[in-house]
Design a protein around this motif. Structure first.
Motif, PDB file in Angstrom:
ATOM      1  N   ALA A  88      -5.439   6.597  -8.084  1.00 43.98           N
ATOM      2  CA  ALA A  88      -4.214   5.704  -7.046  1.00 43.98           C
ATOM      3  C   ALA A  88      -3.070   5.483  -8.387  1.00 43.98           C
ATOM      4  O   ALA A  88      -3.268   5.014  -9.536  1.00 43.98           O
ATOM      5  CB  ALA A  88      -4.689   4.668  -6.838  1.00 43.98           C
TER       6      ALA A  88
ATOM      7  N   ILE B 167      -2.172   8.540  -4.168  1.00 40.81           N
ATOM      8  CA  ILE B 167      -3.265   9.299  -4.218  1.00 40.81           C
ATOM      9  C   ILE B 167      -2.455  10.697  -4.940  1.00 40.81           C
ATOM     10  O   ILE B 167      -2.441  12.089  -4.763  1.00 40.81           O
ATOM     11  CB  ILE B 167      -4.411   9.877  -3.378  1.00 40.81           C
TER      12      ILE B 167
ATOM     13  N   ASP C 112       0.418  -1.027  -0.214  1.00 41.80           N
ATOM     14  CA  ASP C 112      -0.336  -0.324  -0.123  1.00 41.80           C
ATOM     15  C   ASP C 112       0.728   1.375   0.105  1.00 41.80           C
ATOM     16  O   ASP C 112       0.087   2.064  -0.641  1.00 41.80           O
ATOM     17  CB  ASP C 112      -0.788  -0.134   1.050  1.00 41.80           C
TER      18      ASP C 112
ATOM     19  N   ALA D  82     -11.581   3.300  -1.589  1.00 42.15           N
ATOM     20  CA  ALA D  82     -12.224   3.656  -2.743  1.00 42.15           C
ATOM     21  C   ALA D  82     -13.146   3.686  -3.344  1.00 42.15           C
ATOM     22  O   ALA D  82     -13.482   2.031  -3.964  1.00 42.15           O
ATOM     23  CB  ALA D  82     -11.301   4.769  -3.556  1.00 42.15           C
TER      24      ALA D  82
ATOM     25  N   TRP E 253      -5.226  -3.599  -3.346  1.00 37.88           N
ATOM     26  CA  TRP E 253      -5.558  -1.622  -2.670  1.00 37.88           C
ATOM     27  C   TRP E 253      -7.320  -1.434  -2.457  1.00 37.88           C
ATOM     28  O   TRP E 253      -6.917  -0.875  -1.792  1.00 37.88           O
ATOM     29  CB  TRP E 253      -4.182  -0.976  -3.438  1.00 37.88           C
ATOM     30  N   LEU E 254      -7.449  -1.575  -3.894  1.00 34.87           N
ATOM     31  CA  LEU E 254      -8.554  -0.607  -3.991  1.00 34.87           C
ATOM     32  C   LEU E 254      -9.160  -1.598  -2.800  1.00 34.87           C
ATOM     33  O   LEU E 254     -10.290  -0.650  -2.085  1.00 34.87           O
ATOM     34  CB  LEU E 254      -9.396  -1.143  -5.129  1.00 34.87           C
TER      35      LEU E 254
ATOM     36  N   SER F  39      -8.924   0.269   0.505  1.00 33.09           N
ATOM     37  CA  SER F  39      -8.645   1.948   0.525  1.00 33.09           C
ATOM     38  C   SER F  39     -10.039   2.243   0.769  1.00 33.09           C
ATOM     39  O   SER F  39      -9.706   3.615   1.518  1.00 33.09           O
ATOM     40  CB  SER F  39      -8.283   2.029  -1.245  1.00 33.09           C
TER      41      SER F  39
END
Length: 293
Positions: free
Chosen positions: A235, A144, A139, A263, A257-258, A261
């Motif tokens: 990202a 960002i 990560d 996001a 990651w997604l 996160s």
């Protein structure tokens, strides 16, 4: 353990980078094992185990790939000079090897390259570069950014990803003819489908060149159109060294990651910007952008 794996990967990557930069030099086992700082008694087996082909074969293919590019794009270079640079003692030996591999003589390839057998011939080389142990991302490698809209000339590829090499060659030739140098006009790739779709005909991507807002061009090819990479939050994950296969980096963003996160993705495909790092080795790099809301 991860640090040891990264160190091993870096040593193997050093060898590939050294080969790429020194195709005219001495690329024997002694030299390349020294670049990697591995024992020469084991290095040929390490290389074969990692990349799926022998060190000698890899060097041979790398030199032949450069020779084919020189034939297609460097009209001022003689076939004899190209043959010698590829490691052949005589042009006739080079011509025999070239015809056997590509089904064309060097002079015929220079006049009208047949890219289909060219792609098939270099598949082992492309596969080898993709076999380097998968880079481990975290990560902390993701940032960002809020990016501005980018006006681009889009060169379309539609259909079997196995033919992307021919599209890349057309893209390079078009870009040179248009006077759009990578030093002044950045390079982008936009992916609209997965790397290996169930039906190869569904594969779709754009090779793009960034344009200034007031910069006009003559497309000169039916595959070219003017478009825009929209601005917004993204990202961003940087990949350095071997950027031939960015799928592992994309999978990390989507799969690890997604979800962590929280996001949400914007309605625009994942894309990358390709460039060279500003260091003495000028290593290739790519920033992978995942558009976010």
């Amino acid at each position: 353990m991860k640090a040891a794996v990264r160190n091993y990967q870096a040593r193997m990557q050093r060898v590939l980078d050294h080969i790429d930069r020194n195709l005219d030099g001495d690329l024997d086992l002694e030299t390349l094992s020294g670049v990697a700082a591995f024992s020469r008694y084991h290095f040929h087996r390490q290389f074969s185990a990692t990349f799926g082909l022998s060190l000698h074969r890899y060097v041979q293919l790398a030199r032949m790939r450069r020779a084919s590019h020189q034939l297609a794009h460097c009209q001022h270079a003689s076939v004899t000079d190209i043959a010698m640079a590829a490691g052949y003692d005589a042009p006739d030996a080079f011509a025999r090897a070239f015809r056997q591999r590509f089904g064309q003589s060097p002079s015929a390839f220079r006049k009208a390259p047949d890219w289909a057998p060219w792609l098939a011939a270099f598949e082992p080389l492309d596969n080898a570069r993709s076999q380097l142990m998968q880079t481990t991302f975290s990560d902390n490698d993701v940032s960002i950014r809020t990016v501005a809209p980018t006006r681009v000339a889009m060169f379309e590829h539609r259909g079997d990803p196995a033919t992307i090499g021919a599209t890349v060659q057309r893209f390079i030739a078009w870009r040179k003819a248009a006077g759009l140098s990578p030093r002044t006009n950045p390079t982008f790739n936009i992916w609209y489908s997965e790397r290996r779709p169930a039906d190869p005909a569904d594969y779709r991507m754009d090779l793009c060149v960034g344009l200034a807002d007031d910069q006009s061009i003559d497309p000169g090819d039916d595959a070219v159109r003017i478009g825009e990479i929209p601005g917004g939050r993204c990202a961003v994950l940087r990949v350095t060294g071997d950027t031939h296969n960015l799928e592992p980096a994309a999978l990390f963003l989507y799969r690890e990651w997604l979800p962590a996160s929280g996001a949400e993705m914007r309605d625009f495909p994942i894309y990358c910007q390709r460039f060279f790092l500003d260091d003495p080795d000028q290593r290739p790099a790519a920033d992978l952008f995942l558009p976010l809301i």
